[in-house]
Design an enzyme around this catalytic site. Sequence first.
Site, PDB file in Angstrom:
ATOM      1  N   SER A   8      25.896  31.418  40.352  1.00  0.00           N
ATOM      2  CA  SER A   8      27.038  32.098  39.734  1.00  0.00           C
ATOM      3  C   SER A   8      26.582  32.854  38.489  1.00  0.00           C
ATOM      4  O   SER A   8      26.179  32.246  37.493  1.00  0.00           O
ATOM      5  CB  SER A   8      28.122  31.084  39.362  1.00  0.00           C
ATOM      6  OG  SER A   8      29.079  31.745  38.551  1.00  0.00           O
ATOM      7  N   HIS A  33      26.413  34.538  43.493  1.00  0.00           N
ATOM      8  CA  HIS A  33      27.852  34.248  43.528  1.00  0.00           C
ATOM      9  C   HIS A  33      28.540  35.087  42.448  1.00  0.00           C
ATOM     10  O   HIS A  33      28.229  34.978  41.265  1.00  0.00           O
ATOM     11  CB  HIS A  33      28.056  32.753  43.283  1.00  0.00           C
ATOM     12  CG  HIS A  33      29.458  32.273  43.441  1.00  0.00           C
ATOM     13  ND1 HIS A  33      30.029  31.983  44.667  1.00  0.00           N
ATOM     14  CD2 HIS A  33      30.423  32.008  42.522  1.00  0.00           C
ATOM     15  CE1 HIS A  33      31.272  31.556  44.485  1.00  0.00           C
ATOM     16  NE2 HIS A  33      31.543  31.583  43.189  1.00  0.00           N
ATOM     17  N   ASP A  35      31.962  35.967  40.707  1.00  0.00           N
ATOM     18  CA  ASP A  35      33.325  35.476  40.470  1.00  0.00           C
ATOM     19  C   ASP A  35      34.224  36.582  39.928  1.00  0.00           C
ATOM     20  O   ASP A  35      34.019  37.046  38.803  1.00  0.00           O
ATOM     21  CB  ASP A  35      33.284  34.340  39.438  1.00  0.00           C
ATOM     22  CG  ASP A  35      32.717  33.055  40.013  1.00  0.00           C
ATOM     23  OD1 ASP A  35      33.223  32.589  41.049  1.00  0.00           O
ATOM     24  OD2 ASP A  35      31.771  32.509  39.413  1.00  0.00           O
ATOM     25  N   MET A  37      37.885  37.527  38.589  1.00  0.00           N
ATOM     26  CA  MET A  37      39.122  36.919  38.077  1.00  0.00           C
ATOM     27  C   MET A  37      40.006  38.022  37.501  1.00  0.00           C
ATOM     28  O   MET A  37      39.511  38.923  36.819  1.00  0.00           O
ATOM     29  CB  MET A  37      38.790  35.907  36.976  1.00  0.00           C
ATOM     30  CG  MET A  37      37.802  34.837  37.422  1.00  0.00           C
ATOM     31  SD  MET A  37      37.567  33.575  36.157  1.00  0.00           S
ATOM     32  CE  MET A  37      36.123  32.723  36.786  1.00  0.00           C
ATOM     33  N   HIS A  66      33.534  35.781  45.211  1.00  0.00           N
ATOM     34  CA  HIS A  66      34.627  34.796  45.153  1.00  0.00           C
ATOM     35  C   HIS A  66      35.798  35.442  44.424  1.00  0.00           C
ATOM     36  O   HIS A  66      35.769  35.613  43.209  1.00  0.00           O
ATOM     37  CB  HIS A  66      34.107  33.556  44.417  1.00  0.00           C
ATOM     38  CG  HIS A  66      35.115  32.485  44.217  1.00  0.00           C
ATOM     39  ND1 HIS A  66      34.912  31.417  43.367  1.00  0.00           N
ATOM     40  CD2 HIS A  66      36.360  32.278  44.753  1.00  0.00           C
ATOM     41  CE1 HIS A  66      35.975  30.619  43.387  1.00  0.00           C
ATOM     42  NE2 HIS A  66      36.869  31.131  44.217  1.00  0.00           N
ATOM     43  N   MET A  68      39.185  35.413  42.790  1.00  0.00           N
ATOM     44  CA  MET A  68      40.244  34.586  42.209  1.00  0.00           C
ATOM     45  C   MET A  68      41.287  35.573  41.705  1.00  0.00           C
ATOM     46  O   MET A  68      41.439  35.783  40.491  1.00  0.00           O
ATOM     47  CB  MET A  68      39.666  33.705  41.087  1.00  0.00           C
ATOM     48  CG  MET A  68      38.870  32.525  41.638  1.00  0.00           C
ATOM     49  SD  MET A  68      37.741  31.811  40.430  1.00  0.00           S
ATOM     50  CE  MET A  68      36.350  32.917  40.611  1.00  0.00           C
ATOM     51  N   MET A 137      36.743  24.140  45.970  1.00  0.00           N
ATOM     52  CA  MET A 137      36.546  24.196  44.518  1.00  0.00           C
ATOM     53  C   MET A 137      36.447  22.778  43.977  1.00  0.00           C
ATOM     54  O   MET A 137      37.327  21.942  44.235  1.00  0.00           O
ATOM     55  CB  MET A 137      37.726  24.891  43.831  1.00  0.00           C
ATOM     56  CG  MET A 137      37.827  26.387  44.041  1.00  0.00           C
ATOM     57  SD  MET A 137      36.410  27.333  43.461  1.00  0.00           S
ATOM     58  CE  MET A 137      36.385  26.943  41.728  1.00  0.00           C
ATOM     59  N   ASP A 175      31.921  24.601  44.682  1.00  0.00           N
ATOM     60  CA  ASP A 175      31.805  25.484  43.522  1.00  0.00           C
ATOM     61  C   ASP A 175      32.446  24.826  42.306  1.00  0.00           C
ATOM     62  O   ASP A 175      33.637  24.536  42.306  1.00  0.00           O
ATOM     63  CB  ASP A 175      32.515  26.811  43.853  1.00  0.00           C
ATOM     64  CG  ASP A 175      32.438  27.831  42.737  1.00  0.00           C
ATOM     65  OD1 ASP A 175      31.677  27.623  41.779  1.00  0.00           O
ATOM     66  OD2 ASP A 175      33.153  28.857  42.839  1.00  0.00           O
TER      67      ASP A 175
HETATM   68  C1  DX5 Z   1      34.820  28.850  38.373  1.00  0.00           C
HETATM   69  C2  DX5 Z   1      33.871  29.675  39.192  1.00  0.00           C
HETATM   70  C3  DX5 Z   1      32.510  29.093  39.391  1.00  0.00           C
HETATM   71  C4  DX5 Z   1      31.720  28.865  38.140  1.00  0.00           C
HETATM   72  C5  DX5 Z   1      30.682  27.829  38.395  1.00  0.00           C
HETATM   73  O1  DX5 Z   1      36.092  29.400  38.442  1.00  0.00           O
HETATM   74  O2  DX5 Z   1      34.412  29.924  40.483  1.00  0.00           O
HETATM   75  O3  DX5 Z   1      31.764  29.873  40.303  1.00  0.00           O
HETATM   76  O4  DX5 Z   1      31.097  30.022  37.670  1.00  0.00           O
HETATM   77  O5  DX5 Z   1      30.040  27.555  37.199  1.00  0.00           O
HETATM   78  P1  DX5 Z   1      29.435  26.124  36.836  1.00  0.00           P
HETATM   79  O6  DX5 Z   1      28.329  25.871  37.813  1.00  0.00           O
HETATM   80  O7  DX5 Z   1      28.982  26.316  35.446  1.00  0.00           O
HETATM   81  O8  DX5 Z   1      30.554  25.125  36.982  1.00  0.00           O
HETATM   82 ZN    ZN Z   2      33.139  30.796  42.067  1.00  0.00          ZN
END
Ligand code: DX5
Ligand code: ZN
Length: 219
Positions: A8, A33, A35, A37, A66, A68, A137, A175
Amino acid sequence: MKNYVSASILSADMLNLEKEVCRLKNSGIDMLHFDVMDGIFVNNITYGLPVLSAIRKITDMTLDVHLMITDPIRYVERFAENGADIISFHLESQSNTTETIREIKSAGAKAALAIKPATPAEVVYDYLPYLDMLLVMTVEPGFGGQSFMPDACAKVKPIRERILSLGIDCDVQVDGGIDSITAETAKKAGANVLVSGSYLFRAEDMSAAASELKEETGC
Ligand code: DX5
Ligand code: ZN
């Protein structure tokens, strides 16, 4: 079962993203990965299409996106066009699940469905035959660096059993809060794609940390 690591980049050095991507590749990491948001589905806001497209230009790594976001179906085609190889969206989002899976596949990407910690395992069973990956998750989505939730991870076992009984090929990704110890719990439960952010980027030796995450559990 072969295990994969998806790093990530939420924990990466954003001012040196190109170097960071090379470091991931050189450390034997399989996927990146990404993310996304939107500040509505989750409180935080991260990055989107222009950053993904810039990363696509410099790497052949699998880009694991991913989403969100509140209404993913509106964006999946553009994420695929901008370089996503795998697109995960949330069952708890506003988009119709079946239609969103179809849209991702017709855009040429692999389709994955994500569930938050409070969502029960059973609700994904009907979708499994149409998915390339199921994302469980193991923290509340929104931020990196949170603690792993064992109860959320417990859902991996019945989901993997269902996949086996259906005789289908579907990866199970975890994740949130993944490190060498929690990865072991997740792999034992049947996960084979480990997302890791803070653990990997904080590691003194990223290659060693990645191979530890990928190690087979022997069961
Ligand atoms: C959280 C994300 C994860 C996050 C994981 O909402 O979807 O992908 O970046 O990070 P760590 O490994 O630090 O929990
Ligand atoms: Zn993620």
